[in-house]
Structures are given as C-alpha cells and as structure tokens.
Design an enzyme around this catalytic site. Structure first.
Site, short mmCIF file in Angstrom:
data_model
loop_
_atom_site.label_atom_id
_atom_site.label_comp_id
_atom_site.label_asym_id
_atom_site.label_seq_id
_atom_site.Cartn_x
_atom_site.Cartn_y
_atom_site.Cartn_z
N PRO A 91 0.84 -1.22 -0.21
CA PRO A 91 0.53 -0.22 -0.52
C PRO A 91 0.96 1.54 0.24
O PRO A 91 0.38 2.61 0.04
CB PRO A 91 -0.70 -0.60 1.27
CG PRO A 91 -0.67 -1.43 1.44
CD PRO A 91 0.15 -2.16 1.60
N GLU A 118 1.39 -9.41 8.86
CA GLU A 118 1.35 -7.57 8.65
C GLU A 118 2.25 -6.72 7.61
O GLU A 118 2.92 -5.34 7.54
CB GLU A 118 1.72 -7.11 10.28
CG GLU A 118 0.56 -7.78 11.03
CD GLU A 118 -0.80 -7.01 10.44
OE1 GLU A 118 -0.79 -5.42 10.41
OE2 GLU A 118 -2.10 -7.61 10.98
N ARG A 156 -1.67 -8.88 -21.76
CA ARG A 156 -2.71 -8.03 -22.63
C ARG A 156 -2.68 -6.57 -23.72
O ARG A 156 -2.42 -6.86 -24.42
CB ARG A 156 -4.10 -8.19 -22.14
CG ARG A 156 -3.91 -6.40 -21.65
CD ARG A 156 -5.37 -5.96 -20.41
NE ARG A 156 -6.47 -6.21 -21.07
CZ ARG A 156 -7.09 -5.32 -22.28
NH1 ARG A 156 -6.10 -4.24 -22.63
NH2 ARG A 156 -8.29 -5.71 -22.65
N ASP A 171 -8.51 1.25 -25.70
CA ASP A 171 -8.60 0.79 -24.44
C ASP A 171 -9.10 2.64 -23.23
O ASP A 171 -8.09 2.85 -24.26
CB ASP A 171 -7.88 -0.05 -23.60
CG ASP A 171 -8.55 -1.43 -24.09
OD1 ASP A 171 -9.84 -1.55 -24.18
OD2 ASP A 171 -7.55 -2.49 -24.05
#
Ligand SMILES: C[S@@+](CC[C@H](N)C(=O)[O-])C[C@H]1O[C@@H](n2cnc3c(N)ncnc32)[C@H](O)[C@@H]1O
Length: 250
Positions: A91, A118, A156, A171
């Site tokens: 994160p 953690e 992709r 896209d």
C-alpha cells in the site's frame, strides 16, 4: 520477458495463467511466469516463514531470511540477475497506472514479491526491494492479486495476445487516444428493455461513428476524470472539434 513471483500461495496462480485471452501469452512464454515459495527456503522442521512482531501488536511478520534466500534463488535463475528489478506490492508503493504498465510491458520483466500477514521485515525491504507498487488506497490480504493485476495488464499489451491487435489501443488511458476513458459499447439486440442504441452507431457512417465515440470519450472523461482532460489539453491533444464537444456538454 520473465516474471519470477515470490509467494506463499503459488497455487493461486494456476487458474490465472490458464484462463482467458492472456493464457496465450503465458503458455507461449511471451510472458514467462515462474513461481517461488519462500517456505521452500525456510529452515527447521516447520519451515517457518513468519514470526511475531518486535514491539508487540497483532499479526505476524514475514521473516527476512527465507525471503532473501528465496529471492537469491529467483535472481540466480534469471539472465539479468544483477540488474533485475525487485518489486514489492505494498500500500505504500506508487499506485499502478497505464504509463507504468506500458513500461513494464516492454521490459525484460522483474521479480515480483507478494507480502502476506502484516507485511515483510523492513530490513528485507530496505536491502532487497527496488520498486514498490500499490493497487490503490485499500488493503488486500496479500500481494498475489496485485501481482496478477500487473501480469494481466502487461500480458494484454503484448503483440498478438489480444484477438484484435487494435483493441488495447482503444482502451481507457491509452496515449493513442490521448489518455481518455473509453466510450460506451453496445451489441445486439438493437432494442433491449425499452432502450435503443445511439443513432450514430447504426448509421454505417464511419466518420460519424468515430466523431460520436470521440465525443463520448470526452464527455465521460470530463465527468469522471477531469484531471485526464486537463492532461490531454496540456499536451495539446485536444482539437478544436474536441473543445467544441466539451463546451456543448457543459
Ligand atoms: C494485510 S497486507 C499488510 C498491510 C500492512 N500492514 C499495511 O497496513 O499497510 C499484506 C500484504 O498484502 C499486499 N497488499 C495489501 N494491500 C495492497 C495494495 N493496496 N497494493 C498492493 N499490495 C497490497 C502487500 O504485499 C502486503 O504486504
């Protein structure tokens, strides 16, 4: 291109690499995925890979030594052992966006490290990790889904992987369409539960269809991601017709 994935749950990747349109990329090794389990590099009868955090508190922390020994083995198996990026999903990393995916898609690959519990002992991160990537401002139970997200987005973009070569170019976020969001799509039937299809798409008139799609891209981007409109404008990517379409929507 080769990605070595360090994960306590290698079995999660089996259905992922065997499914969908990107399967071709993994099967042909256009995007080679090699899995490494730190437990195989842990010592002792219990092959322990985690322990309680110093200072107390909830949860467990992944130990530096089995992670590091596992990383050494993964790097030693790569032709670019000395220079390969070592990516941790976390994160605290930089949030993954199209530009970074496009860079990884033309790279030689990387070692991808998936945290669990953690997280991983900070000394391993300090000494061995070269990049950190986040999927967004939320917490996953492990880095595996983030690793799959990167692998899928990279696969992709490889030539020949999507059935229609042009499709990823159209896209959302692609610089070929100035980084705008995608336009709405429709298919048969022509009428569905009282709703038709926008007339320009049924006109058979190529120029009209393309203008409608461009206007829709502009409208949805202006409504949802005005920052992307500002970026396209700053890069001089918006024509007079684009600006007129944006004015009409205001
Ligand atoms: C339960 S999380 C640890 C969360 C950590 N204690 C924190 O609060 O930031 C376990 C692992 O999931 C992965 N992870 C969690 N959220 C993520 C995100 N937003 N992006 C990428 N990886 C993530 C990381 O590898 C992390 O080490």
């Amino acid at each position: 291109m080769r990605f070595d994935v360090i994960t306590l749950f290698p079995e999660l990747f089996a259905p992922f690499v065997a499914s969908g349109v990107t399967r071709r990329a993994y099967e042909s090794k256009q995007v080679e995925v090699v899995l490494w389990n730190p437990r195989d590099f842990a010592s002792g009868n219990y092959r322990r890979v985690d322990d309680r955090p110093f200072g107390g508190g909830p949860g467990m922390v992944m130990m530096a030594e089995p992670m590091s020994t596992c990383l050494d083995a993964a790097l030693a198996a790569r032709p670019d052992a000395a220079s390969a990026p070592v990516v941790l999903f976390s994160p605290i990393g930089e949030v993954l966006r199209h530009a970074a995916v496009a860079d990884w898609a033309t790279s030689a690959g990387a070692v991808l490290v998936c945290g669990r519990y953690e997280g991983i002992d900070q000394r391993f991160i300090d000494q061995r990790i070269t990049h950190q990537i986040s999927l967004g401002d939320f917490v996953l139970s492990g880095g595996e889904i983030a690793a799959m997200a990167l692998l899928d987005a990279v696969a992709r973009l490889q030539p020949g992987v999507l059935g229609d070569e042009a499709s990823h170019v159209e896209d959302s976020f692609n610089p070929a369409l100035d980084g705008l969001l995608d336009c709405p799509h429709y298919t048969r039937p022509e009428q569905w539960r009282g709703q038709g299809v926008p007339a320009p798409l049924m006109s058979g008139h190529h120029v009209q269809i393309e203008r409608w799609r461009r206007d829709q891209r502009l409208a949805v981007t202006a409504a949802r991601r005005p920052d992307l409109i500002a970026a396209a404008r700053a890069a001089n990517r918006l024509s007079a017709a684009d600006e007129a379409a944006l004015q009409k929507k205001l």
